[in-house]
Write a protein that holds these residues in place. Sequence first.
Motif, PDB file in Angstrom:
ATOM      1  N   THR A   1       0.863  -1.103  -0.056  1.00 50.78           N
ATOM      2  CA  THR A   1      -0.017  -0.084  -0.147  1.00 50.78           C
ATOM      3  C   THR A   1       0.999   1.249  -0.022  1.00 50.78           C
TER       4      THR A   1
ATOM      5  N   ILE B   1      -1.043  -0.054  -3.445  1.00 58.36           N
ATOM      6  CA  ILE B   1      -2.563   0.456  -3.567  1.00 58.36           C
ATOM      7  C   ILE B   1      -2.865   1.779  -2.692  1.00 58.36           C
TER       8      ILE B   1
ATOM      9  N   THR C   1      -4.544   3.638   0.251  1.00 54.26           N
ATOM     10  CA  THR C   1      -5.489   3.208   1.310  1.00 54.26           C
ATOM     11  C   THR C   1      -6.724   4.057   1.478  1.00 54.26           C
TER      12      THR C   1
ATOM     13  N   ILE D   1      -7.698  -3.984  -3.152  1.00 50.47           N
ATOM     14  CA  ILE D   1      -6.517  -4.614  -2.914  1.00 50.47           C
ATOM     15  C   ILE D   1      -6.975  -6.137  -3.175  1.00 50.47           C
TER      16      ILE D   1
ATOM     17  N   ILE E   1       1.296  -5.739   4.232  1.00 50.31           N
ATOM     18  CA  ILE E   1       0.264  -4.677   4.534  1.00 50.31           C
ATOM     19  C   ILE E   1       0.239  -4.505   6.061  1.00 50.31           C
TER      20      ILE E   1
END
Length: 388
Positions: free
Chosen positions: A106, A131, A133, A143, A157
């Motif tokens: 992330t 990705i 958040t 995700i 993560i």
Amino acid sequence: MNYKHLYSKSLDAMGAKLHFASHSHHLWPDCVMAAQNQYILDAFTWADEKWSKAVAPLESKLQTQLADLLSIDSPNQICFAPNVHTLFFRLVSCFDLTAPLRILTTDSEFYSFSRQAQRLGEYEHIDITEIPTLPFASFKERILAAIQNRQYNMIYISQVFFNSGLAVLFLGEIIEACPEETMIVVDGYHGFGAIPTDLSLYQDRIFYLAGGYKYLQSGEGVCFMTVPRSANQYRPLYTGWFAEFDSLDQHERSVNYAPDARRFLGATTDPSGLYRMHSVLNLWQELQLSVSQIHAYVQQLQEYFLSKVTQQGLFGLSTDALIHVQEKSASYGHFLTFRTPDALSIQNKLRQLDIITDSREDRLRFGFGLYQETSDIDQLFQRIADQD
């Protein structure tokens, strides 16, 4: 219940300062002083033999305590290291770093990971996919879609994101969506010791990292990792002689590894942090204090703080500036995060009032712990009011 007496040495030394940064450096309880001194005494007493006579028995007890808190079956699947970065890079080194490597993560991971990942991504054959958040409402969907759309070697993560406090309560869905060959790493540093954490269902699937600097209240130099029992396939390139300590006399031309979590050990380290962490968990046991009770106590402090922000504001900030409010999420850890371009400026203003917080970019963070009570929150807002 008031827990301040457990932290009398830290609080006395702090003087008039109000410490609202337990998410950064959690104040130490008094018990760690005796623990640190015990390590020194053991070194005086045993010298070279301290490792077998004193450190190893204590380490075994600490492994059992951590395993109980995490609801995992085998304490031997826990190893220790000075910091999380060391553990992460040891995991990365399990892969062939000359071959293509894909890591899914992330945009909200702590610097111990994100800096190293950025450096790894400078190689053309290593791909780091981040990705975002936020918006948090769609994070799970995004995700999971990334996992389904592409094969990754590793997923990294956080349990609680350091730059928002938002907590991931759907780790199970992420884990179950991953192919068996994908290594799953969960950074629990902002979660463990604050949010009740049960790894029983996934103990043989994930690597879980955490440490003492924050909610285990035992300072620097003591971190740990839970290791799946299926991890014997991994042979980390970044390895130290402790990883085959029991077979060193048979060491010849081959590199061997211990059959449990010790295969991820490094080399000689300062074990005093183990003593401090053990003393904190002993204290919890003596008080019959659970993580759930700690969490409930902190939630009460947070609610009181939020009520004061609503009544008075905070250097022009309202609760609308809080990320969990903006994201409409009730899932967050033990710190509250305001999003404001004035984060550093407000942190400095607070510090001039002997109020310790911290900021990361445009995020201003207030942390809460057992060494606080509502009167400390009252003092915080009174100091702000007095200087207006």
